[in-house]
Design an enzyme around this catalytic site. Structure first.
Site, PDB file in Angstrom:
ATOM      1  N   ARG A  34      46.321  18.332  55.265  1.00 41.39           N
ATOM      2  CA  ARG A  34      46.692  19.459  56.129  1.00 41.39           C
ATOM      3  C   ARG A  34      45.659  19.723  57.224  1.00 41.39           C
ATOM      4  NH1 ARG A  34      46.618  25.621  55.054  1.00 41.39           N
ATOM      5  NH2 ARG A  34      48.436  26.470  56.171  1.00 41.39           N
ATOM      6  N   ILE A  60      51.054  27.520  61.196  1.00 40.07           N
ATOM      7  CA  ILE A  60      51.341  26.484  60.205  1.00 40.07           C
ATOM      8  C   ILE A  60      51.530  27.226  58.885  1.00 40.07           C
ATOM      9  CG2 ILE A  60      48.849  26.056  59.911  1.00 40.07           C
ATOM     10  CD1 ILE A  60      49.508  23.211  59.058  1.00 40.07           C
ATOM     11  N   SER A  61      52.666  26.996  58.249  1.00 42.20           N
ATOM     12  CA  SER A  61      52.999  27.741  57.028  1.00 42.20           C
ATOM     13  C   SER A  61      52.023  27.418  55.902  1.00 42.20           C
ATOM     14  CB  SER A  61      54.422  27.394  56.571  1.00 42.20           C
ATOM     15  OG  SER A  61      55.366  27.798  57.531  1.00 42.20           O
ATOM     16  N   GLN A  62      51.922  28.356  54.951  1.00 41.33           N
ATOM     17  CA  GLN A  62      51.059  28.096  53.808  1.00 41.33           C
ATOM     18  C   GLN A  62      51.646  26.960  52.975  1.00 41.33           C
ATOM     19  OE1 GLN A  62      51.959  32.273  52.605  1.00 41.33           O
ATOM     20  NE2 GLN A  62      51.573  31.474  50.551  1.00 41.33           N
ATOM     21  N   PHE A 203      58.709  34.348  58.522  1.00 41.46           N
ATOM     22  CA  PHE A 203      58.559  33.299  59.521  1.00 41.46           C
ATOM     23  C   PHE A 203      58.672  33.884  60.927  1.00 41.46           C
ATOM     24  CE2 PHE A 203      59.354  30.543  55.964  1.00 41.46           C
ATOM     25  CZ  PHE A 203      58.793  29.322  56.319  1.00 41.46           C
TER      26      PHE A 203
END
Length: 213
Positions: A34, A60-62, A203
């Site tokens: 990541r 950037i999503s977890q 989101f």
């Protein structure tokens, strides 16, 4: 993933503890580092289970949310997948290890350009990234076996539903505000669509049209 084995073990354990149990998804997430998708002074937080800011005012999503969405999508090795919302490219990279082909679109040209660079560096040759209005999908490549949307709409967009093959699955967040959203799974059947609510999420909104950057 770079880093020592202990760090990788902690990363996978954190995913498992939050409900990511599919072995193929866990393996893919262990392989994709990541930190390659996080630039600047947030890079040292890349292994933490938290969303991080990226360019163009996006995030950037977890990792746990990425894992849960990927798991819900039930990607098969021969699938053709559409991702709406390339962002950093992290989600598309994981999908590329699970599917035959990944098409990813984003309205921000800069994000697409930067993601392409990382895909090339990782030799992920089965990803095609486009700068395009994701709310319209990619009709010229339809139908898709799987569609993943990483931005929230009030309802599943009609053009995307139309591009899902019969038997196909779409996973996306829906909600009328950025505080109340649900992750849902849509399965296309011979007679229509089945909807399943999975979990609360948060989101950025799905925006029509191209961005200026």
């Amino acid at each position: 993933m770079t880093g020592d084995p202990e760090e990788r073990m902690r990363f996978v354990f954190a995913l498992r503890s939050r409900g990511v149990t599919d072995s193929r998804v866990l393996s893919a997430m262990e392989q994709i580092d990541r930190s390659l998708f996080v630039r600047g002074h947030f890079a040292d937080r890349a292994q933490d289970d938290m969303p991080l800011p990226i360019a163009c005012g996006q995030t950037i999503s977890q990792p746990s949310v990425v894992g849960l969405m990927t798991q819900a999508l039930e990607v098969q090795p021969r699938d053709k997948v559409l991702e709406v919302g390339t962002g950093s490219g992290y989600q598309a990279a994981i999908l590329s290890l699970l599917a035959r082909r990944v098409y990813t679109v984003d309205r921000h040209r800069r994000l697409v350009s930067e993601a392409r660079e990382v895909f090339a560096a990782l030799d992920l040759s089965n990803i095609t990234a486009f700068a395009a209005d994701g709310s319209r999908g990619l009709p010229e490549q339809a139908p898709f076996d799987r569609i993943l949307v990483t931005a929230a709409a009030e309802d599943p967009p009609g053009p995307l539903l139309a591009q899902l093959r019969i038997g196909g699955i779409m996973v996306l967040p829906v909600g009328q505000s950025d505080t109340v959203q649900s992750l849902i799974r849509v399965t296309r059947t011979e007679t229509g669509f089945d909807y399943e609510e999975l979990r609360p999420v948060r989101f950025v909104p799905l925006v029509e049209g191209m961005a200026q950057d």
